[in-house]
Design an enzyme around this catalytic site. Structure first.
Site, PDB file in Angstrom:
ATOM      1  N   ASP A  13       0.865  -1.188   0.000  1.00  0.00           N
ATOM      2  CA  ASP A  13       0.000   0.000   0.000  1.00  0.00           C
ATOM      3  C   ASP A  13       0.901   1.238   0.000  1.00  0.00           C
ATOM      4  O   ASP A  13       2.127   1.133  -0.148  1.00  0.00           O
ATOM      5  CB  ASP A  13      -1.001  -0.044   1.173  1.00  0.00           C
ATOM      6  CG  ASP A  13      -0.344   0.138   2.539  1.00  0.00           C
ATOM      7  OD1 ASP A  13       0.899   0.264   2.615  1.00  0.00           O
ATOM      8  OD2 ASP A  13      -1.083   0.157   3.548  1.00  0.00           O
ATOM      9  N   CYS A  70       3.212  -3.167   4.072  1.00  0.00           N
ATOM     10  CA  CYS A  70       2.327  -2.063   4.468  1.00  0.00           C
ATOM     11  C   CYS A  70       3.048  -1.318   5.598  1.00  0.00           C
ATOM     12  O   CYS A  70       4.262  -1.434   5.739  1.00  0.00           O
ATOM     13  CB  CYS A  70       0.934  -2.559   4.856  1.00  0.00           C
ATOM     14  SG  CYS A  70       0.843  -3.626   6.307  1.00  0.00           S
ATOM     15  N   THR A  72       2.805  -1.688   8.925  1.00  0.00           N
ATOM     16  CA  THR A  72       3.236  -2.604   9.986  1.00  0.00           C
ATOM     17  C   THR A  72       3.502  -4.022   9.511  1.00  0.00           C
ATOM     18  O   THR A  72       4.109  -4.813  10.247  1.00  0.00           O
ATOM     19  CB  THR A  72       2.132  -2.714  11.056  1.00  0.00           C
ATOM     20  OG1 THR A  72       0.953  -3.227  10.406  1.00  0.00           O
ATOM     21  CG2 THR A  72       1.826  -1.365  11.694  1.00  0.00           C
ATOM     22  N   HIS A 103       9.608 -24.353   9.082  1.00  0.00           N
ATOM     23  CA  HIS A 103       8.583 -25.008   9.915  1.00  0.00           C
ATOM     24  C   HIS A 103       7.159 -24.792   9.416  1.00  0.00           C
ATOM     25  O   HIS A 103       6.318 -25.663   9.595  1.00  0.00           O
ATOM     26  CB  HIS A 103       8.679 -24.499  11.355  1.00  0.00           C
ATOM     27  CG  HIS A 103       9.922 -24.963  12.058  1.00  0.00           C
ATOM     28  ND1 HIS A 103      10.128 -24.789  13.416  1.00  0.00           N
ATOM     29  CD2 HIS A 103      11.040 -25.585  11.601  1.00  0.00           C
ATOM     30  CE1 HIS A 103      11.314 -25.287  13.755  1.00  0.00           C
ATOM     31  NE2 HIS A 103      11.890 -25.764  12.673  1.00  0.00           N
ATOM     32  N   HIS A 138       6.508 -31.178  10.615  1.00  0.00           N
ATOM     33  CA  HIS A 138       5.906 -29.882  10.270  1.00  0.00           C
ATOM     34  C   HIS A 138       4.813 -30.050   9.218  1.00  0.00           C
ATOM     35  O   HIS A 138       3.829 -29.311   9.228  1.00  0.00           O
ATOM     36  CB  HIS A 138       6.985 -28.909   9.800  1.00  0.00           C
ATOM     37  CG  HIS A 138       8.070 -28.710  10.817  1.00  0.00           C
ATOM     38  ND1 HIS A 138       7.826 -28.149  12.047  1.00  0.00           N
ATOM     39  CD2 HIS A 138       9.379 -29.048  10.795  1.00  0.00           C
ATOM     40  CE1 HIS A 138       8.960 -28.123  12.741  1.00  0.00           C
ATOM     41  NE2 HIS A 138       9.903 -28.666  12.013  1.00  0.00           N
TER      42      HIS A 138
END
Ligand code: RB5
Length: 154
Positions: A13, A70, A72, A103, A138
């Site tokens: 963004d 973005c 965060t 993992h 996993h």
């Protein structure tokens, strides 16, 4: 960056645009074919639009991995994980990047341009792309993330 030039979809963004440009340039220099899902302007936009475009490219095979940026990394990762088959991780370190590939078989890397600098993000992205999924125990755990494996509430 990885030796193998697999295709990568990238999106951001407005808040993520400066870091997107840095990552995009490094990926291109490493020879990865890039699917640029935008944004490429500073105007305010809605992060889910770009997360959905990148995830669609990963899910339909146009890209092997997705990169989202973005402010965060959190909004992008939430939007990405709405897609069945997408395993997105917000990355702040090479350790997270390596372990989420090994993992969790993460196929989308999300970054917060307001939280990590370009060097940290680049190192994490290199680690992400250079690490293989370990499988084994996993894989059993990933199978429990499939939509039909999630227990009904209550
Ligand atoms: C945009 O201001 C910001 O909310 C967005 O980039 C992101 O951080 C959301 O999670």
């Amino acid at each position: 960056m990885s030796e193998t030039p697999f295709p990568i979809a990238i999106g951001a963004d407005h808040a993520g645009l400066p870091l997107k440009l840095v990552l995009q340039q490094a990926l291109a220099e490493a020879g990865h074919p890039l699917l640029d899902c935008g944004t490429n302007a500073t105007a305010s936009v809605d992060y889910p639009d770009f997360a959905h475009a990148v995830c669609a490219a990963v899910l339909d095979g146009r890209a092997s991995f997705g990169v989202l940026v973005c402010g965060t990394g959190i909004g992008m990762s939430i939007a990405a994980t709405r897609h069945a088959g997408i395993r997105a991780a917000v990355l702040h370190s090479t350790t997270e990047a390596r372990l989420t590939r090994a993992h969790n078989d993460a196929n989308v890397a999300a970054f917060g341009a307001r939280l990590v600098g370009p060097e940290v993000a680049l190192d994490a992205l290199r680690a992400f792309l250079d690490t293989a999924f370990e499988g084994g125990r996993h894989a059993r755990r990933l199978a429990k993330l499939a939509p039909n494996a999630i227990p009904a509430n209550g």
